[in-house]
Design an enzyme around this catalytic site. Sequence first.
Site, PDB file in Angstrom:
ATOM      1  CG  ASP A   1     -37.862 -28.770  14.801  1.00 12.03           C
ATOM      2  OD1 ASP A   1     -38.975 -28.246  14.945  1.00 12.03           O
ATOM      3  OD2 ASP A   1     -36.940 -28.252  14.133  1.00 12.03           O
TER       4      ASP A   1
ATOM      5  CD  GLU B   1     -30.226 -32.181  18.703  1.00 12.86           C
ATOM      6  OE1 GLU B   1     -31.172 -31.842  19.422  1.00 12.86           O
ATOM      7  OE2 GLU B   1     -29.615 -31.386  17.960  1.00 12.86           O
TER       8      GLU B   1
ATOM      9  CE1 TYR C   1     -29.523 -25.476  13.757  1.00 12.46           C
ATOM     10  CE2 TYR C   1     -29.300 -27.030  15.563  1.00 12.46           C
ATOM     11  CZ  TYR C   1     -29.577 -26.763  14.237  1.00 12.46           C
ATOM     12  OH  TYR C   1     -29.905 -27.780  13.386  1.00 12.46           O
TER      13      TYR C   1
ATOM     14  CD  GLU D   1     -29.235 -31.222  13.488  1.00 13.30           C
ATOM     15  OE1 GLU D   1     -29.753 -30.289  14.142  1.00 13.30           O
ATOM     16  OE2 GLU D   1     -29.690 -32.372  13.458  1.00 13.30           O
TER      17      GLU D   1
HETATM   18  C1  GCB Z   1     -31.813 -29.891  16.154  1.00 12.83           C
HETATM   19  C2  GCB Z   1     -32.475 -31.129  15.684  1.00 12.83           C
HETATM   20  C3  GCB Z   1     -33.280 -30.914  14.426  1.00 12.83           C
HETATM   21  C4  GCB Z   1     -34.026 -29.591  14.502  1.00 12.83           C
HETATM   22  C5  GCB Z   1     -33.018 -28.476  14.647  1.00 12.83           C
HETATM   23  C6  GCB Z   1     -33.709 -27.103  14.767  1.00 12.83           C
HETATM   24  O1  GCB Z   1     -30.884 -29.892  16.911  1.00 12.83           O
HETATM   25  O2  GCB Z   1     -31.590 -32.211  15.516  1.00 12.83           O
HETATM   26  O3  GCB Z   1     -34.170 -31.980  14.272  1.00 12.83           O
HETATM   27  O4  GCB Z   1     -34.862 -29.370  13.415  1.00 12.83           O
HETATM   28  O5  GCB Z   1     -32.262 -28.670  15.795  1.00 12.83           O
HETATM   29  O6  GCB Z   1     -33.842 -26.428  13.766  1.00 12.83           O
HETATM   30  O7  GCB Z   1     -34.101 -26.750  15.873  1.00 12.83           O
END
Ligand code: GCB
Length: 648
Positions: free
Chosen positions: A188, A438, A491, A527
């Site tokens: 990403d 990841e 997330y 994250e």
């Molecule tokens: C993740 C990735 C990161 C992305 C992020 C996202 O898990 O490690 O590279 O930018 O999510 O914002 O989706």
Amino acid sequence: MALIILNKDIETTRGMLYPRESETREVRALDGIWNFVRSDEANPTQGIRDGWFNDDLSKSMPTIPMPVPASYNDITTEQALRDHVGTVWYDRKFFVPRSWGQHQRVWLRFGSVHYEAFVWINGQSAIKHEMGHLPFETEVTHLLKYGAENRITVMCDNALIQTTVPQGKISEVANDQGVTIIQSYTFDFFNYAGIHRSVHLYTTPKTFIEEVEIKTNLSEDNSVGTVNYSIAVNGTAANEADNTLYARLQLYSREGILVANATSDSKLLGSLKVENVKPWWPYLMHPDPGYLYELEIKLYAAKEQLLDVYRLSVGLRTLSWNNTSFLINGKPVYFRGFGRHEDADVRGKGLDNALMTRDFNLLKWIGANAYRTSHYPYSEESMQFADQHGIMIIDECPSVDTENFNQVLLDKHKSSLEQLVHRDRNHPSVVMWSIANEPRTGQLNADTYFQFVANFTRSLDSTRPITAAIAVPSKDDKAGRHLDIISFNRYNAWYSNTGRLDMVTQRVINEATAWNYKYDKPVIMAEYGADTLEGLHLQPSYVWSEEFQAEVFSQHFKAFDALRRQKWFIGEFVWNFADFKTAQSYTRVGGNKKGVFTRARQPKAAAHLLRQRYFALGREMDKCNLPSDLFTYIADVGSNVQHDSSDL
Ligand code: GCB
């Protein structure tokens, strides 16, 4: 795809010293405006076949000006260049002084070219290197014209396939005119390309200090420090009369006072002892963080003949870890930081000293003590900055979303870690190696693959723990047992249960606990976050608004505070420090907007909240002082004033 993966030896690289001037060395940057050609995507090897490197590029093709260092993608207004797949060419002229032709050697060094580079000097092949974000160099003494004009030509290829690190896919698809070549990738961030960091020419004596490895230690009460060094020499004197070489080392304090010295024997290794040492401490863990000494190394041949001088900064600290904690100088560390990107408007991933300095000022303003170099090694200049400011770094290699594990990939993945360790092992700020982001660690072969990668990294450096940021559910993961510290990305309220602020805290607690239960190792949340469009305000909070980002953070803070009571939870990293560019997608509005800062490096509302938390944590754990502007004055409300809902 190979099902059996072997732990083969890889072609080794050397420990590469940063180019520095000294009494015996000169350094010249070749940064500036170069000439540039974009190859025809359908004919990427045309330049090689037609020998574009044999003369000025402009004799073969029309050129455009291109800054170095910078990504080339966003410099022009052309979509064809932004989205170009395959090779591009750069060249420029430069003079080499006549004096460089005598009694010394000349080296050409690139801080990084993404992804693959082929380099010619005056039409002759000089070096080829595959792997973005890492330096490479070669001797060019025999290729240069002294006291005369020279030409350097670089071909850069940005194509990512299943055996590059990171992986990508190239396909040919139909468009309205016929067919076109498409680069796709699952990671990403935008696949910026070009000459991303400085290009240097530097001189060394004929016999010179080629590698230095430093390991430091402190006595139990942190009062006496030891600097263990080992030096490797390259050169004729080294080959002919090894046993006559020796080194004199002098260690100076920040104030320029000599605090230790030593003379080596011909093995060129040994140690220096520092009484009343000032250890290297992270930011806010000590009133004087990032304390660095300067180590001066002088290489001598027999009869006191000085051959070479090299100086490097040294921070003295110890790291230790077990299944519940991570300690620096014997004190437990709680990480509060960010995942980041090297990314900016116009210059993409090109090194920019102004931006880098601003970023460190923001890190300190917000009270962070760490970041992860997600998802690739950052510039050497930024590593030096982190050393000086006491910012701890989880140093990540360029492996992201790794899947379809195969032998070629494993060999390159190991090589990327070797190059990284060789580049960064002397930085006190580097406190952990991250071997992947990841990776698809639920897949067949992930177990063996990561066992090889982790053990290989450990064989290169046993003084730092190894982690990887994992996103598969803990029950499916096959890699965690090979790590020292578990990092996980999740997330909640964004990719899962979107908008549900009431479905964050307990889930974070449960997931962190599950990781710890499975592996009995310290756990970091590497994250979490929410895309946030600067200036979008919605009350009650709603996804994409500044209010929502702040509330998502707050729900995580509750989880982190509950987890902190379990000793094994050792850190929280927000995704992301700043907004950044990605490939085009309907889930991205001008890129990934999970930044706490905008792409122009200004705070969103959540930045102020995060600042209050990070300083509060620093206060609680490390007794740091709070900035006077941390809390905004609102009203002088006496302590006995009672409020209840009848006030409304
Ligand atoms: C993740 C990735 C990161 C992305 C992020 C996202 O898990 O490690 O590279 O930018 O999510 O914002 O989706």
